[in-house]
Design a protein around this motif. Structure first.
Motif, PDB file in Angstrom:
ATOM      1  N   MET A  26     -51.127  31.007   0.189  1.00 53.14           N
ATOM      2  CA  MET A  26     -49.683  30.761   0.225  1.00 53.14           C
ATOM      3  C   MET A  26     -49.045  31.522   1.383  1.00 53.14           C
ATOM      4  SD  MET A  26     -46.727  31.642  -2.581  1.00 53.14           S
ATOM      5  CE  MET A  26     -47.318  30.558  -3.852  1.00 53.14           C
ATOM      6  N   GLU A  27     -49.402  32.779   1.548  1.00 54.29           N
ATOM      7  CA  GLU A  27     -48.865  33.593   2.640  1.00 54.29           C
ATOM      8  C   GLU A  27     -49.244  32.987   3.996  1.00 54.29           C
ATOM      9  OE1 GLU A  27     -46.944  36.642   4.722  1.00 54.29           O
ATOM     10  OE2 GLU A  27     -46.811  36.141   2.607  1.00 54.29           O
ATOM     11  N   ALA A  28     -50.484  32.548   4.133  1.00 53.33           N
ATOM     12  CA  ALA A  28     -50.927  31.937   5.394  1.00 53.33           C
ATOM     13  C   ALA A  28     -50.133  30.670   5.692  1.00 53.33           C
ATOM     14  CB  ALA A  28     -52.424  31.634   5.329  1.00 53.33           C
ATOM     15  N   ALA A  29     -49.924  29.840   4.678  1.00 51.29           N
ATOM     16  CA  ALA A  29     -49.164  28.599   4.870  1.00 51.29           C
ATOM     17  C   ALA A  29     -47.720  28.908   5.264  1.00 51.29           C
ATOM     18  CB  ALA A  29     -49.200  27.756   3.601  1.00 51.29           C
ATOM     19  N   LEU A  30     -47.134  29.928   4.667  1.00 48.31           N
ATOM     20  CA  LEU A  30     -45.762  30.300   5.011  1.00 48.31           C
ATOM     21  C   LEU A  30     -45.674  30.839   6.441  1.00 48.31           C
ATOM     22  CD1 LEU A  30     -44.689  31.918   1.637  1.00 48.31           C
ATOM     23  CD2 LEU A  30     -43.899  29.747   2.596  1.00 48.31           C
ATOM     24  N   CYS A  31     -46.695  31.586   6.867  1.00 48.57           N
ATOM     25  CA  CYS A  31     -46.720  32.074   8.249  1.00 48.57           C
ATOM     26  C   CYS A  31     -46.811  30.903   9.218  1.00 48.57           C
ATOM     27  CB  CYS A  31     -47.896  33.020   8.462  1.00 48.57           C
ATOM     28  SG  CYS A  31     -47.684  34.628   7.683  1.00 48.57           S
ATOM     29  N   LEU A  32     -47.632  29.898   8.893  1.00 48.65           N
ATOM     30  CA  LEU A  32     -47.734  28.711   9.752  1.00 48.65           C
ATOM     31  C   LEU A  32     -46.427  27.936   9.783  1.00 48.65           C
ATOM     32  CD1 LEU A  32     -51.253  27.197   9.040  1.00 48.65           C
ATOM     33  CD2 LEU A  32     -50.366  28.018  11.223  1.00 48.65           C
ATOM     34  N   ALA A  33     -45.762  27.845   8.640  1.00 49.46           N
ATOM     35  CA  ALA A  33     -44.484  27.125   8.596  1.00 49.46           C
ATOM     36  C   ALA A  33     -43.431  27.839   9.441  1.00 49.46           C
ATOM     37  CB  ALA A  33     -44.010  26.992   7.153  1.00 49.46           C
ATOM     38  N   GLU A  34     -43.477  29.174   9.445  1.00 51.60           N
ATOM     39  CA  GLU A  34     -42.504  29.952  10.219  1.00 51.60           C
ATOM     40  C   GLU A  34     -42.764  29.857  11.717  1.00 51.60           C
ATOM     41  OE1 GLU A  34     -41.357  34.618  10.768  1.00 51.60           O
ATOM     42  OE2 GLU A  34     -41.822  33.920   8.750  1.00 51.60           O
ATOM     43  N   ASP A  35     -44.035  29.844  12.107  1.00 53.47           N
ATOM     44  CA  ASP A  35     -44.384  29.793  13.530  1.00 53.47           C
ATOM     45  C   ASP A  35     -45.601  28.890  13.722  1.00 53.47           C
ATOM     46  OD1 ASP A  35     -44.857  30.172  16.202  1.00 53.47           O
ATOM     47  OD2 ASP A  35     -45.267  32.322  16.047  1.00 53.47           O
ATOM     48  N   PRO A  36     -45.397  27.563  13.744  1.00 56.91           N
ATOM     49  CA  PRO A  36     -46.517  26.613  13.823  1.00 56.91           C
ATOM     50  C   PRO A  36     -47.373  26.752  15.078  1.00 56.91           C
ATOM     51  CG  PRO A  36     -44.462  25.487  13.289  1.00 56.91           C
ATOM     52  CD  PRO A  36     -44.106  26.891  13.651  1.00 56.91           C
ATOM     53  N   ALA A  37     -46.876  27.375  16.127  1.00 52.03           N
ATOM     54  CA  ALA A  37     -47.636  27.510  17.368  1.00 52.03           C
ATOM     55  C   ALA A  37     -48.666  28.638  17.310  1.00 52.03           C
ATOM     56  CB  ALA A  37     -46.681  27.754  18.536  1.00 52.03           C
TER      57      ALA A  37
END
Length: 125
Positions: A26-37
């Motif tokens: 969940m944390e990893a997915a949220l980090c990707l959502a915040e900064d997809p690049a």
């Protein structure tokens, strides 16, 4: 790992008992959502408790050390959902191993019961 590699980027350590792997996802997915690049490296490690912690041992606990590293580059590849449940120690098996089996199987979706949640993973494409 971050000290050894001189990595000064942000990182998070999660300890959520039997749900640690799923909360890490969940944390990893949220980090990707915040900064997809910026890709996210999820490193999961679990080992059997030492004998001095026998009172905390869960019967379904994996007896072998588990290490899993996932490099996540896109939040669009895998989606997951969670559903709160009554707290329980009756777990089926390790979330990380269940996820890895699902990932390698090619199946469309999988479900894993945690200590406080039911976690569901689906392939988006």
């Amino acid at each position: 790992l971050s000290i050894h590699t001189a990595n000064r980027q942000g990182h998070v350590a999660i300890s959520a008992a039997q749900d640690s792997f799923a909360y890490g996802m969940m944390e990893a997915a949220l980090c990707l959502a915040e900064d997809p690049a910026t890709p996210v490296l999820l490193v999961y490690y679990d080992a059997p408790l030492p004998d001095s912690y026998d009172q905390f041992r869960v019967e379904s606990e994996v007896e072998l050390p588990t290490v899993l590293a996932l490099l996540l580059k896109s939040a669009d590849e895998i989606s997951f959902q969670w559903q709160p449940i009554e707290p329980s120690s009756a777990l089926t098996d390790s979330q990380a191993l269940r996820f890895l089996r699902w990932l390698l199987s090619g199946a469309q979706q999988a479900e894993c019961r945690g200590e406080r949640m039911i976690w569901r993973w689906s392939r988006v494409h």
